[in-house]
Design a protein around this motif. Structure first.
Motif, mmCIF file in Angstrom:
data_model
loop_
_atom_site.group_PDB
_atom_site.id
_atom_site.type_symbol
_atom_site.label_atom_id
_atom_site.label_comp_id
_atom_site.label_asym_id
_atom_site.label_seq_id
_atom_site.Cartn_x
_atom_site.Cartn_y
_atom_site.Cartn_z
ATOM 1 N N ILE A 34 28.279 24.610 23.232
ATOM 2 C CA ILE A 34 26.924 24.221 22.870
ATOM 3 C C ILE A 34 26.522 22.919 23.545
ATOM 4 O O ILE A 34 25.447 22.792 24.105
ATOM 5 C CB ILE A 34 26.818 24.061 21.332
ATOM 6 C CG1 ILE A 34 27.171 25.375 20.632
ATOM 7 C CG2 ILE A 34 25.425 23.578 20.929
ATOM 8 C CD1 ILE A 34 26.315 26.556 21.043
ATOM 9 N N SER A 35 27.413 21.929 23.477
ATOM 10 C CA SER A 35 27.034 20.591 23.951
ATOM 11 C C SER A 35 27.181 20.425 25.444
ATOM 12 O O SER A 35 26.561 19.540 26.032
ATOM 13 C CB SER A 35 27.882 19.542 23.240
ATOM 14 O OG SER A 35 29.228 19.609 23.709
ATOM 15 N N GLN A 36 28.036 21.253 26.068
ATOM 16 C CA GLN A 36 28.336 21.121 27.505
ATOM 17 C C GLN A 36 29.005 19.785 27.820
ATOM 18 O O GLN A 36 29.012 19.346 28.975
ATOM 19 C CB GLN A 36 27.060 21.266 28.357
ATOM 20 C CG GLN A 36 26.347 22.590 28.183
ATOM 21 C CD GLN A 36 27.072 23.749 28.852
ATOM 22 O OE1 GLN A 36 27.580 23.615 29.952
ATOM 23 N NE2 GLN A 36 27.150 24.880 28.172
ATOM 24 N N LEU A 37 29.560 19.131 26.798
ATOM 25 C CA LEU A 37 30.236 17.849 27.000
ATOM 26 C C LEU A 37 31.743 18.071 26.906
ATOM 27 O O LEU A 37 32.236 18.611 25.903
ATOM 28 C CB LEU A 37 29.794 16.835 25.943
ATOM 29 C CG LEU A 37 28.288 16.516 25.916
ATOM 30 C CD1 LEU A 37 27.952 15.615 24.724
ATOM 31 C CD2 LEU A 37 27.862 15.854 27.218
ATOM 32 N N PRO B 219 20.922 24.502 27.611
ATOM 33 C CA PRO B 219 20.774 23.093 27.966
ATOM 34 C C PRO B 219 21.962 22.632 28.806
ATOM 35 O O PRO B 219 23.103 22.707 28.339
ATOM 36 C CB PRO B 219 20.760 22.379 26.603
ATOM 37 C CG PRO B 219 20.450 23.438 25.606
ATOM 38 C CD PRO B 219 21.043 24.696 26.163
ATOM 39 N N TYR C 182 17.214 19.906 23.304
ATOM 40 C CA TYR C 182 16.563 18.840 22.536
ATOM 41 C C TYR C 182 17.482 17.658 22.258
ATOM 42 O O TYR C 182 17.068 16.693 21.640
ATOM 43 C CB TYR C 182 16.019 19.395 21.214
ATOM 44 C CG TYR C 182 17.083 19.795 20.206
ATOM 45 C CD1 TYR C 182 17.728 21.022 20.315
ATOM 46 C CD2 TYR C 182 17.468 18.939 19.189
ATOM 47 C CE1 TYR C 182 18.713 21.386 19.416
ATOM 48 C CE2 TYR C 182 18.447 19.290 18.287
ATOM 49 C CZ TYR C 182 19.065 20.514 18.409
ATOM 50 O OH TYR C 182 20.058 20.866 17.514
ATOM 51 N N LYS C 183 18.738 17.760 22.707
ATOM 52 C CA LYS C 183 19.693 16.674 22.454
ATOM 53 C C LYS C 183 20.084 16.015 23.770
ATOM 54 O O LYS C 183 20.208 16.693 24.789
ATOM 55 C CB LYS C 183 20.967 17.241 21.813
ATOM 56 C CG LYS C 183 20.875 17.594 20.350
ATOM 57 C CD LYS C 183 22.235 18.089 19.904
ATOM 58 C CE LYS C 183 22.244 18.525 18.458
ATOM 59 N NZ LYS C 183 23.533 19.141 18.095
ATOM 60 N N PRO D 230 22.810 14.550 26.293
ATOM 61 C CA PRO D 230 22.151 14.138 27.540
ATOM 62 C C PRO D 230 21.301 15.240 28.178
ATOM 63 O O PRO D 230 20.834 15.057 29.288
ATOM 64 C CB PRO D 230 23.345 13.796 28.438
ATOM 65 C CG PRO D 230 24.408 14.749 28.004
ATOM 66 C CD PRO D 230 24.219 14.931 26.525
ATOM 67 N N PHE D 231 21.099 16.351 27.468
ATOM 68 C CA PHE D 231 20.342 17.451 28.069
ATOM 69 C C PHE D 231 19.058 17.725 27.304
ATOM 70 O O PHE D 231 18.714 18.871 27.026
ATOM 71 C CB PHE D 231 21.217 18.705 28.160
ATOM 72 C CG PHE D 231 22.497 18.478 28.905
ATOM 73 C CD1 PHE D 231 22.476 17.954 30.186
ATOM 74 C CD2 PHE D 231 23.727 18.744 28.314
ATOM 75 C CE1 PHE D 231 23.652 17.708 30.879
ATOM 76 C CE2 PHE D 231 24.906 18.501 28.989
ATOM 77 C CZ PHE D 231 24.874 17.986 30.277
#
Lengths: 331, 224
Positions: free
Chosen positions: A244-247, B204, B160-161, B163-164
């Motif tokens: 989800i975060s791509q982090l 995202p 919407y968050k 860094p994206f």
């Protein structure tokens, strides 16, 4: 005299109406302030009941075979014990273990990877997932609008028969918010109406030493995300929150589940790989120096977190009225 | 096919007093052609057609100098180029202004506000269901090449968050008229997207951020 009596009845009705929200949902005294804003979005009985009907009705799925309750059974503290992973339409198997649903008002995000940011939009995920309900919102709304039962229930809840997606989602959320588990033995001890046995006390000490950082009382979860050292399943290749975060820092992080109601919510972990608590503790032996006695004591303490009152609460169970609505079968 | 012969008006600060209602018209453009459903447009040696063009436009505000003089009645509008009426936003506005600002997408505060209705109804196909968040812009196109197989281009730009967070805030200076025509020239965006190793951007991520900024730059006031 008669006029005074009428006035008295009216005052009593107003008083009862004012007290009604307490009956739907109340803040357990020993719980923190919920994340959900009840002042902004108060629960209403008609909406809660509508949400309950929808939660148990397979009308939400593509082939009218799977309801929310199919994977979130009340007798399993709204988890699912038949399969390691969720079971959807056409006998498909999903990607993750259906999580238990309770104390959702204290959670800021939903799903194992926190993909959902608000309880009102959570049900969109299972309704539209091809391996779960496989449906789309437009078709759900069409089916509901064709039902005289739901026309009436939506009218009662929202004052019109429009039946919009926002109404549908809000109603389901209102029911889910009523699923509060705060009546386990642990809660009775905290409130001074029960006491722990010697073994339970020892288990509490083990819990405080090794578990409470991620599973603090009274919710028994931080509801944050963590990597508890499980090797990724070779078939599922589930990378957790990073999807989800791509982090990269979120790789293999999953939401910390509550330790309440564990007896009812097996199998355990995001992929349901452990069927028994003994297997869970065996996994944690790799991280903590747990002795055999520690494990026995800890299991005894964890038993005190089972909330039988919640699991068998008739207010949360299958509403037989939807049988009548869908099949013409009377109670 | 209607070829646009247009002159861009950039950073014009002149103002004309509006008489009655004001309309904002959004015009998608590709390679100097006004884009319409089911039409094919030349692109280099190939051709391209657009299957879906949808954009969220939010928090439209009008300024005279630095002073906010009017706001659109709705917080968000969904532009869908399959429905020509949605391209025209009507505003009752009799104020004088020389600048318009708006957002391309749905802001974070709105996105964390639960189930919404109207233009933000999640059943409108602009809400991700596998994760929370609106698709700020949906562009789906097919490139027909004589030398290769057709290429499906799918851009669902959202996030919407940080860094994206791909929301874009735009400001356009303008000459006030009864109908403001805002062009969305997709030519450069499509070129960039076709140059990506993967022609689908549907979550995202860095590519969504880059393309969203490029899309924001595509919005220009069209000459009347």
């Amino acid at each position: 005299m008669k006029r005074g009596l009428t006035l008295g009845v009216l005052i009593l009705m107003v008083f009862l109406a004012a007290k009604l929200p307490d009956k739907i949902w109340h803040q357990p005294q020993h719980f923190p302030k919920p994340a959900f804003n009840f002042k902004e979005r108060p629960l209403e009985m008609a909406k809660v009941q509508l949400g309950r009907y929808l939660f148990y009705d397979p009308i939400l799925s593509k082939d009218n075979s799977i309801s929310c309750a199919s994977c979130h059974s009340p007798y399993n503290a709204f988890a699912h014990t038949d399969h390691t992973l969720s079971h959807g339409i056409n006998d498909q198997i999903g990607n993750r273990n259906a999580p238990a649903l309770f104390n959702l008002a204290w959670q800021k995000s939903f799903m194992w990877d926190g993909a959902i940011n608000h309880i009102e939009v959570q049900s969109l995920a299972p309704i539209t997932h091809p391996k779960e309900m496989g449906e789309n919102l437009a078709d759900v709304l069409t089916k509901l609008r064709q039902s005289s039962f739901y026309k009436s229930a939506f009218k009662q809840a929202f004052g019109d028969t429009l039946i919009s997606s926002a109404q549908l989602l809000k109603a389901i959320a209102q029911f889910e918010l009523t699923l509060v588990s705060a009546n386990a033995k642990f809660d009775q001890v905290i409130q001074g109406t029960d006491t722990f046995s010697l073994q339970e006390q020892k288990g509490l000490a083990v819990f405080n030493q090794y578990c409470k950082t991620c599973h603090p009382a009274p919710l028994f979860s931080t509801y944050e995300f963590a990597n508890n050292g499980l090797a990724p399943d070779s078939l599922l290749q589930d990378v957790g929150k990073v999807r989800i975060s791509q982090l990269a820092a979120d790789s293999f992080l999953f939401k910390v589940p509550s330790l309440r109601n564990l007896t009812y919510t097996y199998p355990y972990m995001h992929d349901g790989r452990f069927k028994k608590l003994g297997e869970v503790l065996k996994h944690y032996e790799k991280l903590f120096p747990l002795t055999s006695n520690n494990k026995s004591d800890l299991l005894a303490f964890l038993q005190t977190l089972n909330d039988k009152v919640f699991v068998f609460d008739p207010r949360h169970q299958f509403p037989k009225i939807i049988l009548e609505a869908n099949e013409g079968i009377k109670d | 096919m209607k070829k646009l012969v247009c002159i861009w008006l950039l950073f014009t600060s002149a103002s004309i007093k509006a008489q009655d209602s004001l309309y904002i018209k959004f015009v998608p453009i590709f390679n100097q052609f006004q884009v319409e459903p089911s039409q094919t447009y030349p692109y280099l040696k190939d051709s391209i057609s657009f299957q879906s063009l949808k954009f969220y436009i939010g928090h439209i505000q009008f300024f005279k100098g630095e002073v906010l003089v009017a706001s659109a009645p709705e917080t968000h509008y969904l532009l869908n180029f399959e429905e020509s009426t949605s391209q025209l936003i009507g505003l009752a506005n009799k104020k004088t202004f020389d600048r318009i600002s708006f957002e391309l997408g749905v802001d974070s505060a709105t996105t964390v506000s639960g189930a919404l209705s109207g233009a933000l109804d999640p059943s409108l196909g602009m809400y991700w269901t596998w994760q929370s968040g609106y698709i700020h812009a949906k562009i789906e196109a097919t490139l027909y090449s004589k030398e290769a197989q057709k290429t499906e281009l799918i851009l669902h730009l959202g996030g919407y968050k940080q860094p994206f967070n791909t929301l874009q805030k735009l400001q356009l200076s303008l000459v006030q008229t009864d109908t403001l025509s805002i062009g969305i020239d997709l030519t450069n965006l499509i070129s960039s997207a076709l140059a990506l190793p993967q022609n689908q951007v549907m979550s995202p991520k860095p590519e969504a951020l880059i393309l969203s900024k490029q899309l924001a730059n595509a919005f220009k006031i069209l000459a009347k």
